[in-house]
Design a protein around this motif. Structure first.
Motif, PDB file in Angstrom:
ATOM      1  N   GLN A  18      16.273 -27.130  -4.006  1.00 32.18           N
ATOM      2  CA  GLN A  18      15.562 -26.429  -4.836  1.00 32.18           C
ATOM      3  C   GLN A  18      14.742 -25.659  -3.159  1.00 32.18           C
ATOM      4  OE1 GLN A  18      12.376 -28.486  -6.802  1.00 32.18           O
ATOM      5  NE2 GLN A  18      11.904 -26.623  -8.462  1.00 32.18           N
ATOM      6  N   LEU A  19      14.527 -26.643  -2.399  1.00 36.30           N
ATOM      7  CA  LEU A  19      13.607 -25.841  -1.436  1.00 36.30           C
ATOM      8  C   LEU A  19      14.360 -25.181  -0.449  1.00 36.30           C
ATOM      9  CD1 LEU A  19      12.019 -29.022   0.183  1.00 36.30           C
ATOM     10  CD2 LEU A  19      11.437 -27.308  -1.268  1.00 36.30           C
ATOM     11  N   LEU A  20      16.016 -25.127  -0.475  1.00 38.75           N
ATOM     12  CA  LEU A  20      16.991 -24.283   0.191  1.00 38.75           C
ATOM     13  C   LEU A  20      16.902 -22.426  -0.976  1.00 38.75           C
ATOM     14  CD1 LEU A  20      20.404 -25.917   1.106  1.00 38.75           C
ATOM     15  CD2 LEU A  20      18.068 -25.090   2.742  1.00 38.75           C
ATOM     16  N   ARG A  21      15.992 -22.866  -1.930  1.00 36.76           N
ATOM     17  CA  ARG A  21      16.218 -21.391  -2.092  1.00 36.76           C
ATOM     18  C   ARG A  21      15.551 -20.476  -1.202  1.00 36.76           C
ATOM     19  NH1 ARG A  21      14.206 -23.005  -8.028  1.00 36.76           N
ATOM     20  NH2 ARG A  21      13.354 -20.362  -7.342  1.00 36.76           N
ATOM     21  N   VAL A  22      14.450 -20.792  -0.857  1.00 37.53           N
ATOM     22  CA  VAL A  22      13.495 -20.069   0.008  1.00 37.53           C
ATOM     23  C   VAL A  22      14.238 -19.986   1.070  1.00 37.53           C
ATOM     24  CG1 VAL A  22      11.105 -20.328   1.179  1.00 37.53           C
ATOM     25  CG2 VAL A  22      11.265 -21.365  -1.049  1.00 37.53           C
ATOM     26  N   VAL A  23      15.001 -20.614   1.627  1.00 38.46           N
ATOM     27  CA  VAL A  23      16.078 -20.280   3.116  1.00 38.46           C
ATOM     28  C   VAL A  23      17.006 -19.415   2.970  1.00 38.46           C
ATOM     29  CG1 VAL A  23      16.604 -21.427   4.802  1.00 38.46           C
ATOM     30  CG2 VAL A  23      14.630 -22.284   3.516  1.00 38.46           C
ATOM     31  N   ILE A  24      17.845 -20.026   1.516  1.00 38.87           N
ATOM     32  CA  ILE A  24      19.672 -19.305   1.463  1.00 38.87           C
ATOM     33  C   ILE A  24      18.840 -18.626   0.505  1.00 38.87           C
ATOM     34  CG2 ILE A  24      21.552 -19.752   1.550  1.00 38.87           C
ATOM     35  CD1 ILE A  24      21.006 -22.733   2.577  1.00 38.87           C
ATOM     36  N   PRO A  25      19.328 -17.386   0.741  1.00 41.10           N
ATOM     37  CA  PRO A  25      19.603 -16.027   0.192  1.00 41.10           C
ATOM     38  C   PRO A  25      20.102 -16.381  -1.832  1.00 41.10           C
ATOM     39  CG  PRO A  25      19.159 -15.577   1.290  1.00 41.10           C
ATOM     40  CD  PRO A  25      19.110 -16.421   1.979  1.00 41.10           C
ATOM     41  N   ARG A  26      21.404 -16.544  -1.342  1.00 48.39           N
ATOM     42  CA  ARG A  26      22.437 -17.074  -2.221  1.00 48.39           C
ATOM     43  C   ARG A  26      22.005 -17.655  -3.536  1.00 48.39           C
ATOM     44  NH1 ARG A  26      26.135 -15.849  -5.234  1.00 48.39           N
ATOM     45  NH2 ARG A  26      27.538 -16.758  -5.571  1.00 48.39           N
ATOM     46  N   ALA A  45       3.384 -23.188  -4.160  1.00 51.24           N
ATOM     47  CA  ALA A  45       3.668 -22.468  -3.282  1.00 51.24           C
ATOM     48  C   ALA A  45       5.269 -21.423  -3.379  1.00 51.24           C
ATOM     49  CB  ALA A  45       3.605 -22.340  -1.580  1.00 51.24           C
ATOM     50  N   ILE A  46       6.333 -23.261  -3.264  1.00 51.28           N
ATOM     51  CA  ILE A  46       7.770 -22.693  -3.507  1.00 51.28           C
ATOM     52  C   ILE A  46       8.329 -22.498  -4.955  1.00 51.28           C
ATOM     53  CG2 ILE A  46      10.174 -24.294  -2.880  1.00 51.28           C
ATOM     54  CD1 ILE A  46       8.431 -25.406  -0.811  1.00 51.28           C
ATOM     55  N   THR A  47       7.685 -22.975  -5.965  1.00 50.89           N
ATOM     56  CA  THR A  47       8.326 -23.442  -6.989  1.00 50.89           C
ATOM     57  C   THR A  47       7.346 -22.157  -8.306  1.00 50.89           C
ATOM     58  OG1 THR A  47       6.713 -25.487  -7.828  1.00 50.89           O
ATOM     59  CG2 THR A  47       8.490 -25.887  -7.607  1.00 50.89           C
ATOM     60  N   PHE A  48       6.709 -21.937  -7.558  1.00 56.03           N
ATOM     61  CA  PHE A  48       5.439 -20.600  -8.809  1.00 56.03           C
ATOM     62  C   PHE A  48       5.583 -19.779  -7.411  1.00 56.03           C
ATOM     63  CE2 PHE A  48       2.420 -18.028 -10.854  1.00 56.03           C
ATOM     64  CZ  PHE A  48       2.283 -18.564 -11.490  1.00 56.03           C
ATOM     65  N   ASN A  49       6.376 -18.577  -7.844  1.00 57.52           N
ATOM     66  CA  ASN A  49       6.512 -16.773  -6.310  1.00 57.52           C
ATOM     67  C   ASN A  49       5.561 -16.102  -7.637  1.00 57.52           C
ATOM     68  OD1 ASN A  49       6.755 -14.555  -4.605  1.00 57.52           O
ATOM     69  ND2 ASN A  49       8.930 -15.348  -5.350  1.00 57.52           N
ATOM     70  N   PRO A  50       4.181 -15.809  -7.454  1.00 60.11           N
ATOM     71  CA  PRO A  50       3.913 -14.533  -7.860  1.00 60.11           C
ATOM     72  C   PRO A  50       4.004 -13.287  -7.988  1.00 60.11           C
ATOM     73  CG  PRO A  50       2.103 -16.190  -6.889  1.00 60.11           C
ATOM     74  CD  PRO A  50       3.556 -16.954  -6.436  1.00 60.11           C
TER      75      PRO A  50
END
Length: 432
Positions: A90-98, A330-335
Motif C-alpha cells: 500500500q505504501l509503495l503505491r506512492v513510490v511506484i507509479p505502476r 495522507a497516503i490512503t486518502f487523496n483529495p
C-alpha cells in the motif's frame, strides 16, 4: 440480539458460512499449539515459565500470533508477515507509479496487487523465521533461560524449521482467504481477532489471580468496558460532506440530480498507526538483545524503552501514533483524486467550486478531523497501560488499547456483515 443469532443459524446458507468461519478459526488455534519439528517442547515450556511471562518484547510481538510465537509452533509467525506485506504494498503505491495504475484498473489490478502481496508475505516469512531461529539458537530469545530449546542445531534441522514456519504462514494466509470467500467477514481480520481474543482470558487471570486480586480485576473490567464504549462511539462517528450531482442528458435519459455525501471517519487510519508505533519502539529493544547486557547503552534501553511503563516509552509512543496517523491518512486518502472523480461525474460540494478548490477543501477537512482522531488513538492506546501502571500489576502490561481497538473494530465489521445478510432475507438484525 440472541433472537438475531437464532435467526442467523436458522438460515441455511448463512448458517453454513458461520460454521465454516468458526471451523477455520478452530483450525487456526490448533495450529498455534503444534510444535515446530526440532523444538524441545518441554524446554520451551520451562523457558516460558522462567522468563517469557515477564518478557515485554516477546509478549508484545506474540500478541498477533495468539501466543504461538512463545510456543515456537508451526503458526509462530502468525498473520504479521501478511499484514506487513499489505502495508508495504500500500505504501509503495506512492513510490511506484505502476502500483498506482494497477490500483486504478479495478478488479484485475487488485488481483495482481494481491498476488504481489502473497509473494512478499512468503519472502518476509522466510526472513522472520530465519531471524527467530537464529535468535533461539543463540540463546537470546528467552531472557535468562539456560535450557537448550533446539537440541539438534544441524543445518538440515534449522532448514526444516524455517520451511515449516514459512509454510505455516502460507497456510494462515490461505485460511484467511477461505474465510473471506466462503465465510462471514474479512478472513485476515478475523484471524487477528482470534489471536488477540485468545490472550484475553490469560491476561485477565494474571490480574485476578496473580498480581492484582478481585478488586483490581473489577477495576480492569470497568476500564475495558469504558474503552470499548469509547471505541464503538468514535468508530461509528463520521463527518458527512454533502455532494450534489448536476443533471445531464445521456441519449434520451436524464442522469444525476441526486444528493449524496462523502463519509469521512474520525479515525481513518484504523489501528495501523498503533501497530507502526509499537513495532518501531521494539527495534531498539531487539537490537539490545544481541549486545553486551552489561553495557551502558543496553541498560539504558532496557530501563527507558523496553518497559511499557517507562515515561520515555509512553511519550515516544504517543508522538509516533500521532505522526503515523497523519502520515497514513495522507497516503490512503487523496483529495486531488476524489475531487477529480467528482468533477468527471458532474459532482460538486455546495458552495465549493469543482476541481482544485474542492481538493483544498477536502484537505482542510481531513486535517481537522485527523487531529482529534490521532489524539483519540493515543488516548485509547494509553488508557489501559496507564491504568495497569497505577494498579501495579507488574512490569509487563497484560494488553493495551490496540488489542481492544482491533477486537472491537473487527467485531463491529463482522456484525454489520451478518446484519446486512439478515436484512436481505427481511429479518430484523442485531441493531434496532
Amino acid at each position: 440480539m440472541f433472537s438475531a443469532f437464532v435467526r442467523a443459524f436458522k438460515t441455511p446458507d448463512l448458517r453454513r458460512k458461520l460454521l465454516f468461519t468458526i471451523g477455520i478459526m478452530v483450525v487456526f488455534r490448533i495450529g498455534s499449539f503444534l510444535p515446530t519439528p526440532g523444538i524441545s517442547y518441554s524446554n520451551v515450556q520451562a523457558c516460558i515459565e522462567q522468563a517469557g511471562s515477564n518478557d515485554t518484547l516477546l509478549g508484545s510481538i506474540s500478541l498477533f500470533s495468539g501466543g504461538a510465537l512463545l510456543q515456537l509452533s508451526v503458526f509462530a509467525l502468525g498473520i504479521m508477515p501478511y499484514i506487513t506485506a499489505s502495508i508495504i504494498i500500500q505504501l509503495l503505491r506512492v513510490v511506484i507509479p505502476r502500483f498506482e495504475e494497477l490500483h486504478k484498473e479495478g478488479q484485475s489490478g487488485t488481483t495482481k496487487l494481491t498476488q504481489y502481496t502473497r509473494y512478499l508475505t512468503i519472502g518476509l516469512a522466510v526472513l522472520q523465521s530465519t531471524t527467530i531461529i537464529a535468535t533461539v539458537r543463540s540463546g537470546n530469545f528467552f531472557t535468562g533461560c539456560t535450557k537448550s530449546v533446539i537440541p539438534d542445531d544441524s543445518l538440515l534441522t534449522l532448514a526444516i524449521m524455517i520451511i515449516t514456519m514459512t509454510a505455516g504462514t502460507g497456510l494462515i494466509m490461505w485460511l484467511g482467504e477461505l474465510i473471506t470467500e466462503r465465510g462471514v467477514g474479512n478472513g485476515m481480520s478475523l484471524l487477528i481477532f482470534t489471536s488477540i481474543a485468545a490472550n484475553f482470558p490469560t491476561a485477565m487471570w494474571s490480574i485476578a489471580g496473580g498480581a492484582g486480586g478481585v478488586g483490581k480485576f473489577i477495576i480492569a473490567m470497568l476500564v475495558i468496558v469504558l474503552v470499548i464504549g469509547l471505541v464503538v462511539f468514535v468508530e461509528q462517528s463520521q463527518r458527512r460532506i454533502p455532494v450534489q450531482y448536476a443533471k445531464r442528458m445521456v441519449g434520451r435519459r436524464m442522469y444525476g440530480g441526486s444528493s449524496t455525501y462523502i463519509p469521512i471517519k474520525i479515525n481513518m487510519a484504523g489501528v495501523i498507526p498503533i501497530i507502526f508505533a509499537a513495532s518501531l519502539l521494539q527495534v531498539p529493544t531487539l537490537i539490545a538483545r544481541f549486545g553486551d547486557q552489561t553495557a551502558g547503552w543496553v541498560q539504558w534501553i532496557q530501563a527507558n524503552l523496553a518497559l511499557s511503563s517507562a515515561p520515555l516509552h509512553l511519550v515516544l509512543y504517543v508522538v509516533l501514533i500521532i505522526f503515523f496517523c497523519f502520515f497514513y491518512t495522507a497516503i490512503t486518502f487523496n483529495p486531488d483524486e476524489v475531487a477529480d472523480n467528482m468533477k468527471s461525474y458532474g459532482g460538486f460540494i455546495p458552495g465549493i467550486r469543482a476541481g482544485r478548490p474542492t481538493a483544498e477543501y477536502l484537505d482542510y477537512v481531513i486535517t481537522r478531523i485527523t487531529t482529534p482522531g490521532s489524539l483519540y488513538l493515543a488516548i485509547v492506546a494509553l488508557i489501559p497501560t496507564v491504568t495497569f501502571i497505577v494498579m501495579n500489576v507488574g512490569q509487563n502490561i497484560p494488553f493495551g488499547g490496540s488489542s481492544i481497538l482491533i477486537v472491537v473494530g473487527v467485531g463491529l465489521e463482522t456484525v454489520k456483515q451478518i446484519e446486512s445478510q439478515l436484512q436481505q432475507r427481511h429479518y430484523e438484525g442485531f441493531l434496532r
